[in-house]
Motif scaffolding. Sequence first.
Motif, PDB file in Angstrom:
ATOM      1  N   MET A  76      29.719  14.167  68.062  1.00  0.00           N
ATOM      2  CA  MET A  76      30.184  14.835  69.259  1.00  0.00           C
ATOM      3  C   MET A  76      29.269  14.440  70.417  1.00  0.00           C
ATOM      4  O   MET A  76      28.051  14.528  70.317  1.00  0.00           O
ATOM      5  CB  MET A  76      30.157  16.352  69.039  1.00  0.00           C
ATOM      6  N   SER A  77      29.872  14.012  71.510  1.00  0.00           N
ATOM      7  CA  SER A  77      29.087  13.625  72.672  1.00  0.00           C
ATOM      8  C   SER A  77      28.539  14.866  73.381  1.00  0.00           C
ATOM      9  O   SER A  77      28.992  15.990  73.148  1.00  0.00           O
ATOM     10  CB  SER A  77      29.941  12.815  73.636  1.00  0.00           C
ATOM     11  N   LYS A  78      27.595  14.619  74.258  1.00  0.00           N
ATOM     12  CA  LYS A  78      26.996  15.726  75.014  1.00  0.00           C
ATOM     13  C   LYS A  78      28.052  16.429  75.858  1.00  0.00           C
ATOM     14  O   LYS A  78      28.088  17.655  75.929  1.00  0.00           O
ATOM     15  CB  LYS A  78      25.876  15.174  75.897  1.00  0.00           C
ATOM     16  N   HIS A  79      28.925  15.646  76.469  1.00  0.00           N
ATOM     17  CA  HIS A  79      29.983  16.214  77.313  1.00  0.00           C
ATOM     18  C   HIS A  79      30.923  17.104  76.489  1.00  0.00           C
ATOM     19  O   HIS A  79      31.296  18.196  76.919  1.00  0.00           O
ATOM     20  CB  HIS A  79      30.755  15.093  77.998  1.00  0.00           C
TER      21      HIS A  79
ATOM     22  N   ALA B 162      21.887  25.799  78.163  1.00  0.00           N
ATOM     23  CA  ALA B 162      20.766  25.497  79.050  1.00  0.00           C
ATOM     24  C   ALA B 162      19.982  24.286  78.546  1.00  0.00           C
ATOM     25  O   ALA B 162      19.581  23.425  79.335  1.00  0.00           O
ATOM     26  CB  ALA B 162      19.847  26.704  79.160  1.00  0.00           C
ATOM     27  N   GLN B 163      19.771  24.205  77.243  1.00  0.00           N
ATOM     28  CA  GLN B 163      19.048  23.068  76.678  1.00  0.00           C
ATOM     29  C   GLN B 163      19.813  21.773  76.883  1.00  0.00           C
ATOM     30  O   GLN B 163      19.228  20.753  77.255  1.00  0.00           O
ATOM     31  CB  GLN B 163      18.784  23.285  75.195  1.00  0.00           C
ATOM     32  N   LEU B 164      21.104  21.792  76.646  1.00  0.00           N
ATOM     33  CA  LEU B 164      21.909  20.581  76.821  1.00  0.00           C
ATOM     34  C   LEU B 164      21.994  20.178  78.291  1.00  0.00           C
ATOM     35  O   LEU B 164      21.960  18.998  78.616  1.00  0.00           O
ATOM     36  CB  LEU B 164      23.325  20.793  76.275  1.00  0.00           C
ATOM     37  N   SER B 165      22.088  21.155  79.158  1.00  0.00           N
ATOM     38  CA  SER B 165      22.217  20.866  80.581  1.00  0.00           C
ATOM     39  C   SER B 165      20.924  20.315  81.165  1.00  0.00           C
ATOM     40  O   SER B 165      20.952  19.438  82.023  1.00  0.00           O
ATOM     41  CB  SER B 165      22.606  22.128  81.343  1.00  0.00           C
ATOM     42  N   SER B 166      19.798  20.783  80.703  1.00  0.00           N
ATOM     43  CA  SER B 166      18.528  20.351  81.286  1.00  0.00           C
ATOM     44  C   SER B 166      17.937  19.141  80.589  1.00  0.00           C
ATOM     45  O   SER B 166      16.993  18.541  81.083  1.00  0.00           O
ATOM     46  CB  SER B 166      17.513  21.492  81.246  1.00  0.00           C
ATOM     47  N   SER B 167      18.477  18.726  79.454  1.00  0.00           N
ATOM     48  CA  SER B 167      17.882  17.623  78.702  1.00  0.00           C
ATOM     49  C   SER B 167      18.019  16.282  79.416  1.00  0.00           C
ATOM     50  O   SER B 167      17.283  15.359  79.134  1.00  0.00           O
ATOM     51  CB  SER B 167      18.497  17.532  77.301  1.00  0.00           C
TER      52      SER B 167
ATOM     53  N   ALA C  46      30.183  18.606  73.657  1.00  0.00           N
ATOM     54  CA  ALA C  46      29.433  19.781  73.227  1.00  0.00           C
ATOM     55  C   ALA C  46      29.370  20.815  74.353  1.00  0.00           C
ATOM     56  O   ALA C  46      29.566  22.016  74.117  1.00  0.00           O
ATOM     57  CB  ALA C  46      28.035  19.387  72.785  1.00  0.00           C
ATOM     58  N   LEU C  47      29.101  20.362  75.568  1.00  0.00           N
ATOM     59  CA  LEU C  47      29.050  21.274  76.714  1.00  0.00           C
ATOM     60  C   LEU C  47      30.395  21.960  76.923  1.00  0.00           C
ATOM     61  O   LEU C  47      30.460  23.170  77.141  1.00  0.00           O
ATOM     62  CB  LEU C  47      28.658  20.514  77.986  1.00  0.00           C
ATOM     63  N   ARG C  48      31.470  21.203  76.821  1.00  0.00           N
ATOM     64  CA  ARG C  48      32.808  21.766  77.011  1.00  0.00           C
ATOM     65  C   ARG C  48      33.126  22.793  75.929  1.00  0.00           C
ATOM     66  O   ARG C  48      33.654  23.872  76.207  1.00  0.00           O
ATOM     67  CB  ARG C  48      33.837  20.648  77.003  1.00  0.00           C
TER      68      ARG C  48
END
Length: 68
Positions: A1-4, A46-51, A6-8
């Motif tokens: 799963m990509s970061k995008h 928050a972790q995914l967004s700031s990484s 996962a965020l979604r």
Amino acid sequence: MSKHQALRTIRSEVERLNQEIDLRIIKGISYARQARRHKILMNQLAQLSSSGHSWFSRSMNFSSFFGI
């Protein structure tokens, strides 16, 4: 799963949990379990967004926060 992706996925789960918590509040039912799950998801978000930020940009944000 990509970061995008996962965020979604996390954002949609948070929205679903918010609706469930709202309904439980209206009905007067305990929502402690959902609140814990919400907190965990918000931390992951928050972790995914700031990484993606570099050390330099984080330090500049920190210094601007204190007006240095």
